[in-house]
Design a protein around this motif. Structure first.
Motif, short mmCIF file in Angstrom:
data_model
loop_
_atom_site.label_atom_id
_atom_site.label_comp_id
_atom_site.label_asym_id
_atom_site.label_seq_id
_atom_site.Cartn_x
_atom_site.Cartn_y
_atom_site.Cartn_z
N THR A 50 43.58 40.72 43.26
CA THR A 50 44.44 39.54 43.39
C THR A 50 45.84 39.91 43.88
O THR A 50 46.79 39.15 43.67
N TYR A 51 45.98 41.06 44.52
CA TYR A 51 47.29 41.50 45.00
C TYR A 51 47.94 40.46 45.92
O TYR A 51 49.16 40.35 45.99
N PHE A 52 47.12 39.73 46.67
CA PHE A 52 47.63 38.80 47.68
C PHE A 52 47.43 37.35 47.26
O PHE A 52 47.42 36.45 48.09
N GLY A 53 47.30 37.15 45.95
CA GLY A 53 47.09 35.82 45.41
C GLY A 53 45.61 35.55 45.19
O GLY A 53 44.76 36.01 45.96
N GLU A 54 45.31 34.84 44.15
CA GLU A 54 43.91 34.58 43.82
C GLU A 54 43.21 33.69 44.84
O GLU A 54 41.99 33.69 44.93
N ASP A 55 44.01 32.95 45.62
CA ASP A 55 43.42 32.05 46.62
C ASP A 55 43.58 32.59 48.04
O ASP A 55 43.48 31.84 49.01
N ALA A 56 43.82 33.89 48.19
CA ALA A 56 43.98 34.48 49.52
C ALA A 56 42.72 34.26 50.35
O ALA A 56 41.59 34.37 49.85
N THR A 57 42.90 33.93 51.62
CA THR A 57 41.78 33.67 52.51
C THR A 57 41.72 34.72 53.61
O THR A 57 42.72 35.38 53.91
N ALA A 58 40.58 34.82 54.24
CA ALA A 58 40.42 35.76 55.34
C ALA A 58 41.37 35.47 56.48
O ALA A 58 41.81 36.39 57.19
N GLU A 59 41.73 34.21 56.67
CA GLU A 59 42.64 33.83 57.76
C GLU A 59 44.02 34.46 57.61
O GLU A 59 44.75 34.59 58.59
#
Length: 323
Positions: free
Chosen positions: A209-218
């Motif tokens: 979750t380093y980039f936020g729990e809702d991080a997307t491939a985009e």
């Protein structure tokens, strides 16, 4: 080498950098066709065999084909190979993409440049970019965060007391991996698919979750090995390569970030990068004491300093200096 278009927006700016290179001493160095970012369409057996001969950040020597294909296959959106995937929403009538590229140098402490930095269309940062408490000097926005898995994890350990707790988190932030070896590819796949890191030193039981729990491939991008090798060969004919360090040498993470901006933005302002009076300032803008800049065998900061000065002199960047 395959030929690619630049990973930036359409060339509509009358003052674009791509028009300036030819009138400078860098004319023989600059290649408009070099791929800045890699994505799903880059991986095939022919490309794999070509890049397998280069190690570290310069190629895919540490990668088996299955892992490489599994990772890059998730970077299959247009956003993954365009540096500025939201330009049409952000431009607001502007023809020119204006970028602020922010290093972590001590020269920024007390600079008061925060508002100016935030006024650009895009703001690039790297590694231990501490914002809290330093907004007046360094700004608040991060649109592109450049790092390797190794450098940001080292930053989390080394600069935690100074306020760095991980990569910046915001809706506009894109995460640009500088892959050193397979751990970067494994992390990209895990983040993009919301699955655990499957093996290696970063193996996890739950999705990272380093980039936020809702991080997307985009929101994920990766520098192309051809681009980093091109930077080394054309912009950093480093003496370090001649002293037995060639195997470990690579341009610093910050220098890759700045040169990536120079290959994709129309106008570039650089803040917090080394200047000729660097000894006057601490290593980082968030250091509490006048810590000396540390030089390492795997980078050549002296060569980078000379490059920033020449790019500024030739009008290719606007380098923030105090003297």
């Amino acid at each position: 080498m395959q030929i690619y278009p630049l990973s930036g927006p359409p060339q509509t700016c009358p003052d674009a950098l791509t028009r300036k290179w030819s009138s400078t001493g860098f004319n023989g160095s600059f290649l408009a066709t070099i791929p800045v970012l890699q994505w799903a369409k880059d991986v095939n057996l022919q490309q794999y065999q070509r890049l397998k001969q280069y190690g570290g950040t310069y190629g895919w020597a540490s990668m088996d084909y299955e892992t490489l294909n599994a990772t890059l296959s998730v970077l299959n959106r247009t956003a993954n190979h365009q540096m500025f995937d939201d330009w049409q929403l952000r431009r607001k009538g502007s023809q020119c993409v204006r970028c602020a590229v922010v290093g972590n140098g001590g020269i920024l402490n007390g600079s008061g440049k925060g508002r100016e930095i935030d006024s650009h269309h895009y703001v690039f940062r790297t590694n231990g970019a501490v914002l809290n408490g330093f907004q007046k000097d360094v700004g608040t926005r991060t649109t592109h965060y450049t790092f390797s898995t190794n450098t940001f994890k080292n930053s989390m350990m080394s600069y935690r007391k100074q306020g760095y707790s991980g990569p910046p988190l915001s809706e506009e932030t894109r995460y640009v991996f500088l892959p050193d070896h397979d751990r970067d590819y494994l992390l990209v796949k895990a983040v993009a698919t919301h699955t655990p890191v499957e093996r290696g030193r970063d193996k996890t039981k739950t999705p990272p979750t380093y980039f936020g729990e809702d991080a997307t491939a985009e929101k994920l991008k990766m520098y192309h090995p051809d681009f980093v090798r091109y930077l080394r060969n054309r912009f950093f004919q480093s003496h370090a390569q001649k002293k037995g360090y060639k195997r470990i040498y690579r341009p610093s993470t910050g220098s890759v970030m700045l040169l990536a901006a120079l290959h994709t933005c129309d106008q570039v302002s650089a803040y917090g990068f080394m200047t000729s009076d660097y000894k006057k300032y601490p290593n980082h803008y968030y250091d509490k004491t006048l810590s000396k800049v540390r030089f390492f065998a795997n980078h050549d900061y002296g060569s980078e300093l000379g490059l920033w000065q020449q790019l500024h002199k030739d009008g290719l960047i606007r380098l923030y200096m105090r003297s």
